[in-house]
Design an enzyme around this catalytic site. Structure first.
Site, PDB file in Angstrom:
ATOM      1  N   LYS A  29      16.111  66.398 -98.000  1.00 57.53           N
ATOM      2  CA  LYS A  29      15.214  65.522 -98.761  1.00 57.53           C
ATOM      3  C   LYS A  29      15.393  65.837-100.233  1.00 57.53           C
ATOM      4  O   LYS A  29      15.725  66.979-100.588  1.00 57.53           O
ATOM      5  CB  LYS A  29      13.756  65.778 -98.352  1.00 57.53           C
ATOM      6  CG  LYS A  29      12.823  64.635 -98.681  1.00 57.53           C
ATOM      7  CD  LYS A  29      12.787  63.556 -97.599  1.00 57.53           C
ATOM      8  CE  LYS A  29      11.970  62.378 -98.029  1.00 57.53           C
ATOM      9  NZ  LYS A  29      11.838  61.376 -96.948  1.00 57.53           N
TER      10      LYS A  29
ATOM     11  N   ASP B  22      12.950  56.522-100.467  1.00 56.25           N
ATOM     12  CA  ASP B  22      11.631  56.997-100.016  1.00 56.25           C
ATOM     13  C   ASP B  22      10.634  56.430-101.032  1.00 56.25           C
ATOM     14  O   ASP B  22      10.949  55.451-101.723  1.00 56.25           O
ATOM     15  CB  ASP B  22      11.602  58.530 -99.946  1.00 56.25           C
ATOM     16  CG  ASP B  22      10.367  59.074 -99.229  1.00 56.25           C
ATOM     17  OD1 ASP B  22      10.272  58.945 -98.004  1.00 56.25           O
ATOM     18  OD2 ASP B  22       9.461  59.619 -99.905  1.00 56.25           O
TER      19      ASP B  22
HETATM   20  P1  NDP Z   1       6.989  52.833-101.298  1.00 51.48           P
HETATM   21  O1  NDP Z   1       7.205  53.455-102.608  1.00 51.48           O
HETATM   22  O2  NDP Z   1       7.689  51.554-100.987  1.00 51.48           O
HETATM   23  O3  NDP Z   1       5.428  52.594-101.060  1.00 51.48           O
HETATM   24  C1  NDP Z   1       4.510  53.642-101.106  1.00 51.48           C
HETATM   25  C2  NDP Z   1       3.121  53.065-100.966  1.00 51.48           C
HETATM   26  O4  NDP Z   1       2.201  54.150-100.812  1.00 51.48           O
HETATM   27  C3  NDP Z   1       2.670  52.279-102.192  1.00 51.48           C
HETATM   28  O5  NDP Z   1       1.792  51.285-101.780  1.00 51.48           O
HETATM   29  C4  NDP Z   1       1.967  53.364-103.019  1.00 51.48           C
HETATM   30  O6  NDP Z   1       0.999  52.873-103.913  1.00 51.48           O
HETATM   31  C5  NDP Z   1       1.276  54.143-101.909  1.00 51.48           C
HETATM   32  N1  NDP Z   1       1.014  55.514-102.347  1.00 51.48           N
HETATM   33  C6  NDP Z   1       1.897  56.423-102.823  1.00 51.48           C
HETATM   34  N2  NDP Z   1       1.283  57.555-103.150  1.00 51.48           N
HETATM   35  C7  NDP Z   1      -0.032  57.355-102.886  1.00 51.48           C
HETATM   36  C8  NDP Z   1      -1.181  58.151-103.005  1.00 51.48           C
HETATM   37  N3  NDP Z   1      -1.116  59.399-103.484  1.00 51.48           N
HETATM   38  N4  NDP Z   1      -2.379  57.611-102.610  1.00 51.48           N
HETATM   39  C9  NDP Z   1      -2.447  56.348-102.125  1.00 51.48           C
HETATM   40  N5  NDP Z   1      -1.383  55.552-101.993  1.00 51.48           N
HETATM   41  C10 NDP Z   1      -0.199  56.046-102.362  1.00 51.48           C
HETATM   42  O7  NDP Z   1       7.332  53.965-100.205  1.00 51.48           O
HETATM   43  P2  NDP Z   1       7.685  53.801 -98.674  1.00 51.48           P
HETATM   44  O8  NDP Z   1       6.944  52.662 -98.089  1.00 51.48           O
HETATM   45  O9  NDP Z   1       9.158  53.846 -98.532  1.00 51.48           O
HETATM   46  O10 NDP Z   1       7.135  55.184 -98.095  1.00 51.48           O
HETATM   47  C11 NDP Z   1       5.804  55.343 -97.593  1.00 51.48           C
HETATM   48  C12 NDP Z   1       5.743  56.551 -96.686  1.00 51.48           C
HETATM   49  O11 NDP Z   1       6.651  56.376 -95.589  1.00 51.48           O
HETATM   50  C13 NDP Z   1       6.122  57.894 -97.313  1.00 51.48           C
HETATM   51  O12 NDP Z   1       5.358  58.912 -96.719  1.00 51.48           O
HETATM   52  C14 NDP Z   1       7.576  58.060 -96.899  1.00 51.48           C
HETATM   53  O13 NDP Z   1       7.975  59.415 -96.901  1.00 51.48           O
HETATM   54  C15 NDP Z   1       7.517  57.495 -95.497  1.00 51.48           C
HETATM   55  N6  NDP Z   1       8.795  57.093 -94.940  1.00 51.48           N
HETATM   56  C16 NDP Z   1       9.549  56.132 -95.568  1.00 51.48           C
HETATM   57  C17 NDP Z   1      10.752  55.738 -94.999  1.00 51.48           C
HETATM   58  C18 NDP Z   1      11.532  54.590 -95.550  1.00 51.48           C
HETATM   59  O14 NDP Z   1      12.461  54.145 -94.870  1.00 51.48           O
HETATM   60  N7  NDP Z   1      11.214  54.054 -96.710  1.00 51.48           N
HETATM   61  C19 NDP Z   1      11.301  56.404 -93.808  1.00 51.48           C
HETATM   62  C20 NDP Z   1      10.370  57.331 -93.184  1.00 51.48           C
HETATM   63  C21 NDP Z   1       9.199  57.673 -93.759  1.00 51.48           C
HETATM   64  P3  NDP Z   1       1.305  52.812-105.511  1.00 51.48           P
HETATM   65  O15 NDP Z   1       2.058  51.530-105.690  1.00 51.48           O
HETATM   66  O16 NDP Z   1      -0.048  52.795-106.123  1.00 51.48           O
HETATM   67  O17 NDP Z   1       2.090  54.032-105.860  1.00 51.48           O
END
Ligand code: NDP
Length: 451
Positions: A130, A170
């Protein structure tokens, strides 16, 4: 040496805590896994003797580096970047890159550790890694994001490669950032190779990769429900996040006949009692990826919905819950509230979104609970398929990849039930995922001797 001569869980965790001062997320992740693995290893002296878990909980290497870039006002900015290469026993390191101000070495070590088990569960040849930086893409211009990505890759490129380490996206790293990083890698090495996944489809990206994590989390949920004679259809779902994983999870829930009630971002959550259908999901995708706006704008546009500033959605009554935003976003009290409101199944699109105490509440209530390392493995699984397509210089269509994703999620569910089924039929998916993920990596490590 008798098994009883080996350290117990408490002593093991005391060592992990001592060696990783202040790294709370990493210690939490190791603790969650170690509980199950110690039980599993009770009568397996060879794992103890080879110190397998101790070795897995010590990354192969942690690379930390300075990332300098210039903003649009000509200020020089300095960020810190990392790549944690946790374990490559069963394949090249593989795992996403996160750009977010909350990124620390502890967060990336926890994610790389979890990734090792997740990748093993997929059955594909991928080790765990990571990376990321404490850079906040929010509010930055495209040119600033490009300069940051180029500077980040100017150091990272020497540590990665299609047979060494293959990063992906991510939080904060989507198609735009992958494009800038791939462009810089290609410029520095003069090689076109499958060194990153999640690429655009014009330059080697796999169909279905953007959808894979969210869709996969819903397939996993469907597998859990079916195991108990139920289905997604007719059920309400509460989802957190509004990024890649959350929007695609919402899309699949809707396609399968469920009704999505909420989505969120770090500013709060929206509740739409009419349901967030495909048209509204498309509107959110546009808002977040093109306009780069805030979820609060949803309730201005869809006036039956309400926005709850600074709140998380877990007190909205629902049948299904999908935390898809970030780590530790669902705590003990919130888990209790979900249970009291009759939640049937929880599937984690995000990594470690539920605290250890929250997980205990779900287990005690015998709720179907799919931990991220199993439920969100669809993303890395399709990344693995992107690597295969790049190596062979071919591309499969989305129909074929969709079938492969469904099969992969079914396979992961099967492995979890194999090791996690308890008396009375309740499945402890955490235990199942931990043991199945551990065993494959551990046996490979044993084959290599002491390295
Ligand atoms: P994105 O950046 O596309 O979206 C993240 C989302 O989570 C946004 O809506 C963001 O809001 C919100 N967010 C981030 N930090 C916080 C916080 N501290 N409190 C509340 N909301 C928060 O990321 P992904 O959708 O790709 O990833 C989301 C999760 O899924 C992560 O845990 C990631 O590790 C996991 N994941 C992702 C994969 C992938 O293929 N993308 C694969 C496996 C796991 P804001 O816009 O306000 O920041």
């Amino acid at each position: 040496m008798a098994v009883s001569d080996h350290v117990d869980l408490e002593t093991f965790m005391a060592g992990v805590t001592k060696r990783n001062p202040g790294q709370t997320e990493f210690i939490q992740a190791v603790h969650e896994v170690a509980q199950d693995i110690f039980e599993f290893m009770q009568d397996k002296v060879h794992y103890h003797e080879a110190q397998i878990l101790r070795r897995m909980a010590e990354p192969d290497r942690v690379i930390s580096f300075r990332v300098c870039w210039e903003d649009d006002n000509h200020n020089i900015r300095v960020q810190r970047g990392w790549r944690v290469q946790n374990n490559n026993a069963i394949g090249p390191y593989k795992g996403g890159i996160r750009f977010h101000p909350s990124v620390t070495e502890s967060v990336l070590k926890f994610l790389a550790f979890e990734q090792t088990f997740k990748n093993s569960l997929t059955g594909l040849p991928m080790g765990g890694g990571k990376g990321g930086a404490n850079f906040n893409p929010r509010g930055k211009s495209d040119a600033e994001v490009m300069r940051f990505c180029q500077s980040f890759m100017s150091e990272l490129y020497r540590h990665i490669g299609p047979n060494t380490d293959v990063p992906a996206g991510d939080i904060g790293v989507g198609g735009r950032e992958i494009g800038y990083m791939f462009g810089q890698y290609k410029r520095l090495t003069n090689r076109w190779e499958g060194v990153l996944t999640g690429k655009g489809q014009e330059y080697g990206g796999s169909q279905m990769r953007p959808e894979a994590t969210g869709y996969g989390a819903v397939y996993f949920l469907r597998n859990m429900l079916r195991h108990r004679g139920m289905d997604v259809e007719g059920h309400t779902a509460v989802i957190s996040g509004s990024g890649n994983v959350a929007t695609h999870a919402a899309e699949k829930i809707t396609q399968l006949g469920g009704k999505v009630l909420t989505m969120s971002d770090s500013g709060g959550f929206i509740h739409d009692p009419d349901g967030i259908d495909q048209e509204k999901i498309d509107w959110i995708k546009h808002l977040k990826t093109v306009k780069r706006g805030r979820i609060s704008e949803y309730s201005d546009h869809f006036t039956n919905a309400s926005f709850h500033e600074g709140k998380r959605p877990w007190d909205v009554p629902c049948d299904l819950a999908l935390p898809c935003a970030t780590q530790n976003e669902l705590n003990e009290d919130e888990a209790r509230e979900l249970v009291a409101n009759g939640v049937k199944g929880v599937s984690e699109g995000a990594n470690m979104p539920t605290t250890l105490q929250g997980v205990k509440i779900f287990h005690d209530a015998k709720i179907m609970y799919g931990p991220g390392k199993a439920a969100n493995a669809g993303g890395v699984a399709v990344s693995g398929l992107e690597m295969s397509q790049n190596s062979e210089r071919i591309s499969w269509n989305s129909e074929r990849l969709g079938e492969m994703l469904t099969d992969l999620m079914e396979g992961i569910h099967g492995k979890c039930t194999e090791y996690g089924e308890q008396e009375g039929g309740y499945v402890d998916y955490v235990k199942g995922a931990n043991i199945a993920g551990f065993k494959k990596v551990a046996d490979a490590m044993l084959a290599f001797g002491v390295v």
